[in-house]
Design a protein around this motif. Structure first.
Motif, short mmCIF file in Angstrom:
data_model
loop_
_atom_site.label_atom_id
_atom_site.label_comp_id
_atom_site.label_asym_id
_atom_site.label_seq_id
_atom_site.Cartn_x
_atom_site.Cartn_y
_atom_site.Cartn_z
N TYR A 212 -0.37 -19.47 15.27
CA TYR A 212 1.00 -19.05 15.00
C TYR A 212 1.91 -20.28 14.98
CZ TYR A 212 -1.20 -14.73 16.47
OH TYR A 212 -2.05 -13.67 16.58
N PHE A 213 2.73 -20.39 13.94
CA PHE A 213 3.61 -21.54 13.80
C PHE A 213 5.09 -21.17 13.94
CE2 PHE A 213 -0.25 -22.52 11.41
CZ PHE A 213 -0.63 -23.69 12.04
N SER A 214 5.48 -20.03 13.41
CA SER A 214 6.86 -19.57 13.52
C SER A 214 6.89 -18.04 13.46
CB SER A 214 7.72 -20.17 12.40
OG SER A 214 7.23 -19.80 11.13
N GLU A 215 8.02 -17.49 13.85
CA GLU A 215 8.11 -16.04 13.97
C GLU A 215 8.31 -15.34 12.63
OE1 GLU A 215 11.32 -15.44 16.75
OE2 GLU A 215 9.97 -15.65 18.46
N ILE A 216 7.80 -14.13 12.60
CA ILE A 216 8.04 -13.18 11.52
C ILE A 216 8.58 -11.93 12.20
CG2 ILE A 216 7.00 -11.76 9.70
CD1 ILE A 216 4.75 -13.85 9.52
N ALA A 217 9.52 -11.25 11.58
CA ALA A 217 10.08 -10.03 12.17
C ALA A 217 10.57 -9.10 11.06
CB ALA A 217 11.24 -10.36 13.11
N PHE A 218 10.59 -7.80 11.35
CA PHE A 218 11.21 -6.84 10.45
C PHE A 218 12.67 -7.24 10.33
CE2 PHE A 218 13.73 -3.06 9.71
CZ PHE A 218 13.10 -2.54 8.59
N TYR B 2 -12.98 -15.90 5.04
CA TYR B 2 -11.67 -15.83 4.40
C TYR B 2 -10.66 -16.56 5.28
CZ TYR B 2 -13.70 -11.69 2.15
OH TYR B 2 -14.50 -10.82 1.45
N GLU B 3 -9.72 -17.22 4.65
CA GLU B 3 -8.58 -17.76 5.37
C GLU B 3 -7.32 -17.19 4.74
OE1 GLU B 3 -8.90 -22.01 5.69
OE2 GLU B 3 -10.68 -21.84 6.97
N VAL B 4 -6.37 -16.83 5.59
CA VAL B 4 -5.15 -16.16 5.14
C VAL B 4 -3.95 -16.86 5.76
CG1 VAL B 4 -3.91 -13.97 5.03
CG2 VAL B 4 -6.42 -13.97 5.09
N GLY B 5 -2.99 -17.21 4.93
CA GLY B 5 -1.72 -17.74 5.41
C GLY B 5 -0.65 -16.69 5.21
N LEU B 6 0.16 -16.49 6.23
CA LEU B 6 1.27 -15.54 6.14
C LEU B 6 2.57 -16.33 6.00
CD1 LEU B 6 0.26 -12.97 8.91
CD2 LEU B 6 -0.27 -12.92 6.45
N PHE B 7 3.27 -16.10 4.89
CA PHE B 7 4.50 -16.81 4.58
C PHE B 7 5.68 -15.86 4.70
CE2 PHE B 7 1.02 -18.96 2.59
CZ PHE B 7 1.28 -20.31 2.80
N ARG B 8 6.65 -16.23 5.52
CA ARG B 8 7.83 -15.41 5.77
C ARG B 8 8.85 -15.61 4.64
NH1 ARG B 8 12.69 -16.75 8.05
NH2 ARG B 8 13.81 -15.00 8.94
N ASN B 9 9.25 -14.53 4.01
CA ASN B 9 10.26 -14.55 2.95
C ASN B 9 9.93 -15.65 1.93
OD1 ASN B 9 11.62 -12.36 4.16
ND2 ASN B 9 12.59 -13.74 5.60
N GLU B 10 10.80 -16.60 1.73
CA GLU B 10 10.57 -17.65 0.72
C GLU B 10 10.09 -18.96 1.34
OE1 GLU B 10 10.58 -16.89 -2.49
OE2 GLU B 10 11.11 -14.87 -1.83
N ASP B 11 9.70 -18.94 2.62
CA ASP B 11 9.25 -20.17 3.28
C ASP B 11 8.09 -20.79 2.52
OD1 ASP B 11 11.15 -19.65 5.20
OD2 ASP B 11 9.72 -19.22 6.82
N VAL B 12 8.05 -22.11 2.49
CA VAL B 12 6.99 -22.81 1.75
C VAL B 12 5.80 -23.16 2.63
CG1 VAL B 12 8.55 -23.71 -0.01
CG2 VAL B 12 8.12 -25.05 2.05
N THR B 13 5.96 -23.08 3.95
CA THR B 13 4.83 -23.30 4.86
C THR B 13 4.54 -22.02 5.63
OG1 THR B 13 6.26 -24.18 6.60
CG2 THR B 13 5.23 -25.78 5.11
N ALA B 14 3.30 -21.87 6.03
CA ALA B 14 2.84 -20.64 6.67
C ALA B 14 3.45 -20.45 8.06
CB ALA B 14 1.32 -20.64 6.78
N ALA B 15 3.84 -19.24 8.35
CA ALA B 15 4.29 -18.87 9.70
C ALA B 15 3.09 -18.65 10.61
CB ALA B 15 5.16 -17.61 9.64
N ALA B 16 1.98 -18.23 10.02
CA ALA B 16 0.73 -18.03 10.75
C ALA B 16 -0.42 -18.23 9.78
CB ALA B 16 0.67 -16.63 11.35
#
Length: 147
Positions: free
Chosen positions: A73-79, A99-113
């Motif tokens: 985890y790198f940064s928060e994601i929230a509703f 498999y590897e999965v990156g979760l990107f918050r909104n328009e962020d260019v780096t993965a939040a997780a």
């Protein structure tokens, strides 16, 4: 403690799926609970497999069982954030895939997780490992980044 890796950019992934967060995804601390990240990984991978026509979870002969998983985890994601899940494959074995999965918050260019999981493909009835079908292997190969 070892040096912590930096989050990957969107360009480190081959395919993308957009997933909307839900009110219930937030925990008492006001951000998306860690267990939801794993649910998003599963949704992204299996949704992609269904879209590729290589997973029929209702009657398909082969199913993928998760045998290993992890997440950083790198940064928060929230509703009410929108999450874009980036997908890539780092290893294709005889009956397994990582498999590897990156979760990107909104328009962020780096993965939040960033997380991973390993599927072992088994016969639906016997639950014994089987070689990946050729259509599945071909689809997975499209998620491997060039070296």
């Amino acid at each position: 403690m070892a040096d912590r890796p930096n989050p990957s950019a969107r360009s480190a992934y081959k395919a993308f799926r957009t997933i909307t967060t839900r009110w219930m995804d937030n925990d008492t601390y006001g951000h998306m609970n860690n267990v939801v990240h794993y649910s998003l990984f599963d949704t992204a991978v299996n949704g992609w497999l269904i879209d590729q026509g290589v997973l029929d979870f209702r009657v398909g002969k082969q199913v993928g069982l998760v045998v290993e998983t992890g997440c950083r985890y790198f940064s928060e994601i929230a509703f009410p954030d929108t999450v874009t899940a980036g997908l890539r494959v780092t290893r294709i074995g005889t009956s397994s895939v990582r498999y590897e999965v990156g979760l990107f918050r909104n328009e962020d260019v780096t993965a939040a997780a960033e997380g991973f999981f390993v599927h072992v493909y088994v016969d639906r009835q016997t639950r014994r490992p089987e070689p990946l079908s050729e259509p599945l292997r071909l689809a997975l190969s499209r998620l491997i980044l060039p070296s």
